[in-house]
Design a protein around this motif. Structure first.
Motif, PDB file in Angstrom:
ATOM      1  N   THR A 183       0.805  -1.215   0.000  1.00  0.00           N
ATOM      2  CA  THR A 183       0.000   0.000   0.000  1.00  0.00           C
ATOM      3  C   THR A 183       0.843   1.272   0.000  1.00  0.00           C
ATOM      4  N   HIS A 184       2.036   1.232   0.619  1.00  0.00           N
ATOM      5  CA  HIS A 184       2.883   2.420   0.654  1.00  0.00           C
ATOM      6  C   HIS A 184       4.183   2.217  -0.112  1.00  0.00           C
ATOM      7  N   GLY A 185       4.205   1.222  -1.001  1.00  0.00           N
ATOM      8  CA  GLY A 185       5.343   1.020  -1.881  1.00  0.00           C
ATOM      9  C   GLY A 185       5.180   1.837  -3.149  1.00  0.00           C
ATOM     10  N   ALA A 186       5.976   1.516  -4.167  1.00  0.00           N
ATOM     11  CA  ALA A 186       5.926   2.264  -5.425  1.00  0.00           C
ATOM     12  C   ALA A 186       4.606   2.059  -6.158  1.00  0.00           C
ATOM     13  N   GLY A 187       4.048   0.869  -6.014  1.00  0.00           N
ATOM     14  CA  GLY A 187       2.798   0.590  -6.702  1.00  0.00           C
ATOM     15  C   GLY A 187       2.295  -0.800  -6.369  1.00  0.00           C
ATOM     16  N   VAL A 188       1.146  -1.130  -6.929  1.00  0.00           N
ATOM     17  CA  VAL A 188       0.552  -2.458  -6.761  1.00  0.00           C
ATOM     18  C   VAL A 188       0.111  -2.942  -8.133  1.00  0.00           C
ATOM     19  N   GLY A 189      -0.019  -4.269  -8.261  1.00  0.00           N
ATOM     20  CA  GLY A 189      -0.406  -4.774  -9.569  1.00  0.00           C
ATOM     21  C   GLY A 189      -0.703  -6.247  -9.563  1.00  0.00           C
ATOM     22  N   VAL A 190      -0.787  -6.801 -10.773  1.00  0.00           N
ATOM     23  CA  VAL A 190      -1.156  -8.203 -10.935  1.00  0.00           C
ATOM     24  C   VAL A 190      -0.579  -8.742 -12.232  1.00  0.00           C
ATOM     25  N   VAL A 191      -0.274 -10.020 -12.240  1.00  0.00           N
ATOM     26  CA  VAL A 191       0.067 -10.749 -13.461  1.00  0.00           C
ATOM     27  C   VAL A 191      -1.032 -11.780 -13.689  1.00  0.00           C
ATOM     28  N   VAL A 192      -1.653 -11.713 -14.852  1.00  0.00           N
ATOM     29  CA  VAL A 192      -2.726 -12.637 -15.220  1.00  0.00           C
ATOM     30  C   VAL A 192      -2.177 -13.623 -16.233  1.00  0.00           C
ATOM     31  N   ASP A 193      -2.232 -14.904 -15.906  1.00  0.00           N
ATOM     32  CA  ASP A 193      -1.713 -15.941 -16.799  1.00  0.00           C
ATOM     33  C   ASP A 193      -2.837 -16.893 -17.168  1.00  0.00           C
TER      34      ASP A 193
END
Length: 366
Positions: A18-28
Motif C-alpha cells: 500500500t505504501h510502496g511504489a505501486g501495486v499490480g497483478v500478473v494474469v496468466d
C-alpha cells in the motif's frame, strides 16, 4: 511469503504494498484473441478507488492502470498480462506512531509473530489496497465471461443491519448512492447510520450479495474442487470478509428437506428448477440456474476511538488510529467480490474448455 497467487487455468498473482511504489497483478491463462483495452480495466478500478465520497477513505489516488504486456493491437495474445497502478498519495508518516504497536483487528500482531518484522505503513500486503490487482484481473475475467453470456453482478445487500427490500430492489439505484445499494430507501437509512458512526469515530460492516447468470451446467468438480468451495476460498481470501454462504446458506439448517430441495421441471425441452435454494450449485457443479452467494464484511478495524492494545515490548498501552480510513468497507468491496467471482468462474470454465476465444465460442455453439 507464498500464497499471492490464485487459480489454475486462469491464474492471477498480485504484488505490491500500500505504501510502496505501486501495486499490480500478473494474469496468466487469458485466452488469446479477446478484445481488451485499458479502459475495460479502468472502469472496474474506478469503482473501488478511494475518495469517491465522505464514506470512504480520503486518500487521493487516481488508480490509473497501465497494461505492460499481453496485449497487441487491442487483443490478448495468450501470454501473461501484467498490469500496474502506481501509488501517488502515500502518507507513511501517518503510521509512524504505530510502528511498535499492534492495532486491534489488523494483521500487525500475526505478521510480527510469523516473520519477526512487518511493514507498518498501512499494513503492507495485508492492506485493502492489495485488492487493486484482484479487480484488474477480475475486469479481464469478466470480459471473457461476457463473451460467453455469463454475467456477474454484486451489490450491498445490507449495511449495519439495514437490508435491501425485495419490494424496492433496483439495480440502477446502485449508481445513485455511495453505498452500492440497489434500494433508495435503504441507502437513505444507511447514510444516517454512517453519519452517526463518523461522529462517534466508529465503523460499520455489512453483507455483499453476488448473482451470476448465464451459467452452463457442469462447471466445477465433485470432490475437493467443488465450484462452491472454490468460490468460498476466493471470497474468503479478500481482507475483511468473515463469512461466506451460498443459496439459502445457514438458513438451510432451519429448513426441512421438502422445503430445501429444488424441484426439477422441463420447460421447452430444457431442465430447470422451480426454486433455487441450492444457489446454483449441486454436487459441486453449476446446475444452470443463477449462482447466488453472500459475503459478510467486518467493520473497518481502523477507528479513532481509544482502544486497548500491546506494544512489541509487551507493555499494555492505548491507541487511537488517525489517518484516512473507510468508515465502512462494504461499498468499495462490492467490485472486489464481483472480480474474485469472475476469476473463479473463468478458471472453472477454462478447466472444461479450450484455450482461445474461438475454441470456447465453438464449444458454446456460437
Amino acid at each position: 511469503m507464498a500464497g499471492s497467487g490464485f487459480g489454475t487455468n486462469f491464474r492471477i498473482t498480485t504484488w505490491g504494498e500500500t505504501h510502496g511504489a505501486g501495486v499490480g497483478v500478473v494474469v496468466d491463462g487469458c485466452p488469446a484473441g479477446l478484445p481488451l483495452e485499458r479502459e475495460d480495466v479502468q472502469k472496474y478500478l474506478d469503482r473501488r478507488k478511494p475518495g469517491q465520497s465522505k464514506y470512504t477513505t480520503q486518500r487521493k489516488e487516481g488508480d490509473q492502470v497501465e497494461i505492460l504486456s499481453g496485449i497487441f493491437e487491442g487483443r490478448t495474445t495468450g501470454t501473461p498480462i501484467s498490469m500496474v497502478v502506481y501509488n501517488k498519495d502515500q502518507r507513511s508518516k501517518d503510521y509512524s506512531n504505530i510502528k511498535d504497536i499492534y492495532r486491534p483487528g489488523h494483521a500487525d500482531f500475526t505478521f510480527d509473530m510469523k516473520y519477526g518484522f512487518r511493514d507498518y505503513r498501512g499494513g503492507g500486503r495485508s492492506s485493502g489496497r492489495e485488492t487493486i490487482g484482484r479487480v484488474a484481473a477480475g475486469a479481464v475475467a469478466a470480459k471473457v465471461l461476457k463473451e460467453l453470456g455469463i454475467e456477474i453482478k454484486a451489490y450491498a445487500k445490507a449495511i449495519a443491519g439495514i437490508e435491501v427490500s425485495k419490494d424496492h430492489f433496483d439495480f440502477a439505484e446502485m449508481n445513485n448512492n455511495p453505498f452500492n445499494m440497489p434500494d433508495k430507501e435503504a441507502a437513505k437509512l444507511v447514510q444516517e447510520k454512517a453519519d452517526q458512526m463518523i461522529k462517534e469515530m466508529d465503523s460499520i460492516g455489512g453483507i455483499i450479495e453476488c448473482q451470476i447468470t448465464g451459467m452452463p451446467v457442469g462447471i466445477g468438480e465433485t470432490v475437493f474442487d467443488k465450484l462452491d468451495a472454490e468460490l468460498s476460498k476466493a471470497i474468503m481470501s479478500i481482507g475483511s470478509v468473515k463469512g461466506f454462504e451460498i443459496g439459502d446458506g445457514f438458513e438451510a439448517a432451519n429448513l426441512r428437506g421438502s422445503e430445501n430441495n429444488d424441484d426439477f421441471i422441463c420447460v421447452d425441452g430444457k431442465i430447470e428448477k422451480e426454486t433455487n435454494h441450492s444457489g446454483g450449485v449441486l454436487g459441486g457443479m453449476s446446475d444452470g440456474s443463477a449462482i447466488v452467494f453472500r459475503a459478510a464484511i467486518k467493520p473497518t478495524p481502523s477507528i479513532a476511538q481509544t482502544q486497548k492494545t500491546v506494544n512489541r515490548d509487551l507493555d499494555n498501552v492505548e491507541i487511537e488510529i488517525h489517518g484516512r480510513h473507510d468508515p465502512m468497507i462494504v461499498p468499495r468491496a462490492v467490485v472486489v467480490v464481483e472480480s474474485m467471482a469472475a476469476v473463479t468462474i473463468l478458471d472453472g470454465v477454462l478447466k472444461n474448455l479450450g484455450a482461445t476465444m474461438d475454441n470456447i465460442k465453438k464449444i458454446y455453439g456460437e
